[in-house]
Design an enzyme around this catalytic site. Sequence first.
Site, PDB file in Angstrom:
ATOM      1  N   ARG A 137      -0.548  23.611  26.493  1.00 15.96           N
ATOM      2  CA  ARG A 137      -0.952  22.499  25.641  1.00 15.96           C
ATOM      3  C   ARG A 137      -2.276  21.961  26.186  1.00 15.96           C
ATOM      4  O   ARG A 137      -2.540  22.070  27.384  1.00 15.96           O
ATOM      5  CB  ARG A 137       0.107  21.386  25.659  1.00 15.96           C
ATOM      6  N   LYS A 161       6.133  18.555  29.370  1.00 19.75           N
ATOM      7  CA  LYS A 161       6.815  17.415  28.774  1.00 19.75           C
ATOM      8  C   LYS A 161       8.022  17.025  29.619  1.00 19.75           C
ATOM      9  O   LYS A 161       8.757  17.877  30.111  1.00 19.75           O
ATOM     10  CB  LYS A 161       7.265  17.759  27.352  1.00 19.75           C
ATOM     11  N   HIS A 232      -3.701  23.961  19.469  1.00 18.47           N
ATOM     12  CA  HIS A 232      -2.379  24.494  19.150  1.00 18.47           C
ATOM     13  C   HIS A 232      -2.466  25.860  18.477  1.00 18.47           C
ATOM     14  O   HIS A 232      -1.539  26.664  18.592  1.00 18.47           O
ATOM     15  CB  HIS A 232      -1.603  23.504  18.281  1.00 18.47           C
ATOM     16  N   ARG A 235      -2.520  28.209  21.237  1.00 21.09           N
ATOM     17  CA  ARG A 235      -1.162  28.300  21.789  1.00 21.09           C
ATOM     18  C   ARG A 235      -0.293  29.196  20.897  1.00 21.09           C
ATOM     19  O   ARG A 235       0.458  30.037  21.400  1.00 21.09           O
ATOM     20  CB  ARG A 235      -0.586  26.879  21.889  1.00 21.09           C
ATOM     21  N   HIS A 258       9.220  25.376  26.090  1.00 18.22           N
ATOM     22  CA  HIS A 258      10.107  24.857  25.048  1.00 18.22           C
ATOM     23  C   HIS A 258      11.493  24.614  25.620  1.00 18.22           C
ATOM     24  O   HIS A 258      12.054  25.480  26.291  1.00 18.22           O
ATOM     25  CB  HIS A 258      10.229  25.860  23.888  1.00 18.22           C
ATOM     26  N   TYR A 267       8.212  31.862  15.857  1.00 16.83           N
ATOM     27  CA  TYR A 267       7.237  32.950  15.961  1.00 16.83           C
ATOM     28  C   TYR A 267       7.796  34.276  15.456  1.00 16.83           C
ATOM     29  O   TYR A 267       7.027  35.165  15.080  1.00 16.83           O
ATOM     30  CB  TYR A 267       6.746  33.079  17.409  1.00 16.83           C
TER      31      TYR A 267
END
Length: 290
Positions: A137, A161, A232, A235, A258, A267
Site C-alpha cells: 500500500r 493495517k 492501488h 498493487r 489481507h 483476483y
Amino acid sequence: MINEYELYLKTEKKLGDKTIDSYMLDLNDFLVFFNNDFLKLKKKDIEGYLHYLRNGLSARSINRHISSIKGFYKYLFDEGKISEDPSEEISVLKIEKSLPKYLTIEEVDKLLNFETKTVFDYRNKAMMEVMYASGLRVSELVSLDFNSIDLDNSLIRIKGKGKKERIVPIGEIASNALKLYIEEYRPFLVKQGRFDQLFLNNHGKPISRHGFNFILGNIKEATGIDKDLTPHVLRHSFATHLLEGGADLRSIQEMLGHENISTTNIYTYVVNEVLRENYDMYHPHAKKEE
C-alpha cells in the site's frame, strides 16, 4: 460510554489509529443526528438515519457507517449497557463487485522503464520497482525505513493495517534499484533534519502519500500509459500477475497483508475473465458461426 468504547477498540480489538478514527467519526455523525440520545433508539430510528445518509453518500460509505453503528451497539449489549441491540437486524447494502483495475505486464514494463538522469529519477525508479515487486500500500511504501529492509536477502518487513507485521520478498531488479538509490543518490537528498525513512523529497523530508501520487501521475504522463493509474492499480497488478504466473492464493494473501482470503479471492475473477477472453478469441469452437 463512548470513551470506553474507543478504548475498547484500541486495547481489546487492537485496531489501528486510522481505523478507530474512521469509526469514531462515523459514530459522532450518528450521535449528533440524535442529540446523543442513543440508548433509547429503535431499529426504525437507525433505518431512518441510514435513509438520510442516502442523500449524499455511496453505498460503500453507508456500509461503513452501518459497520460503525453495529459495532458500537454490539459493544453496549455485550457490556450489559442495553438490554436489546437495535442494530442487530440492520443489514448492509448490496454492492455490485467491480473487478480490480490493473496494468498488463507490457504496460508495467513501459511504466518502469522511464529514463533516469537525476537524483529524483533514481529515487522514483526505486519506489516504483519496490511498489510493483511487493504489492505494498502507498502508506506502507512511504513509511519504509532502514530497519524495514534486508537487501542481502531481498526482503522487506512491513507494518500494515492494525500494526500487523509481515515479511515480503522483493525481486532482484527492485532490490538492485533500491540499493543503488540508497548508496548513490539518497545522500544528496538528506538535509539538516535527518529522517530514517528511505524515500525523501527535495526538502529532505519523508515523501507523503500525496507526494507519491503526484510522482506517479508525472511518470504516467511521461511514459504514455493510457489507463487510470493509482498506487492501488500497481498493487492489483502485482497480485494479478502473480496469480497468472501460478502463485497460490494463500501466498498472495500473505504478501498483500489481507486478513481474509475472500478479499484476495477477487483476483481469481480477474484471471478467469482473462482466460475467458482468450478462449473466446482463440478457440475455433468458442462461438457458433452465423
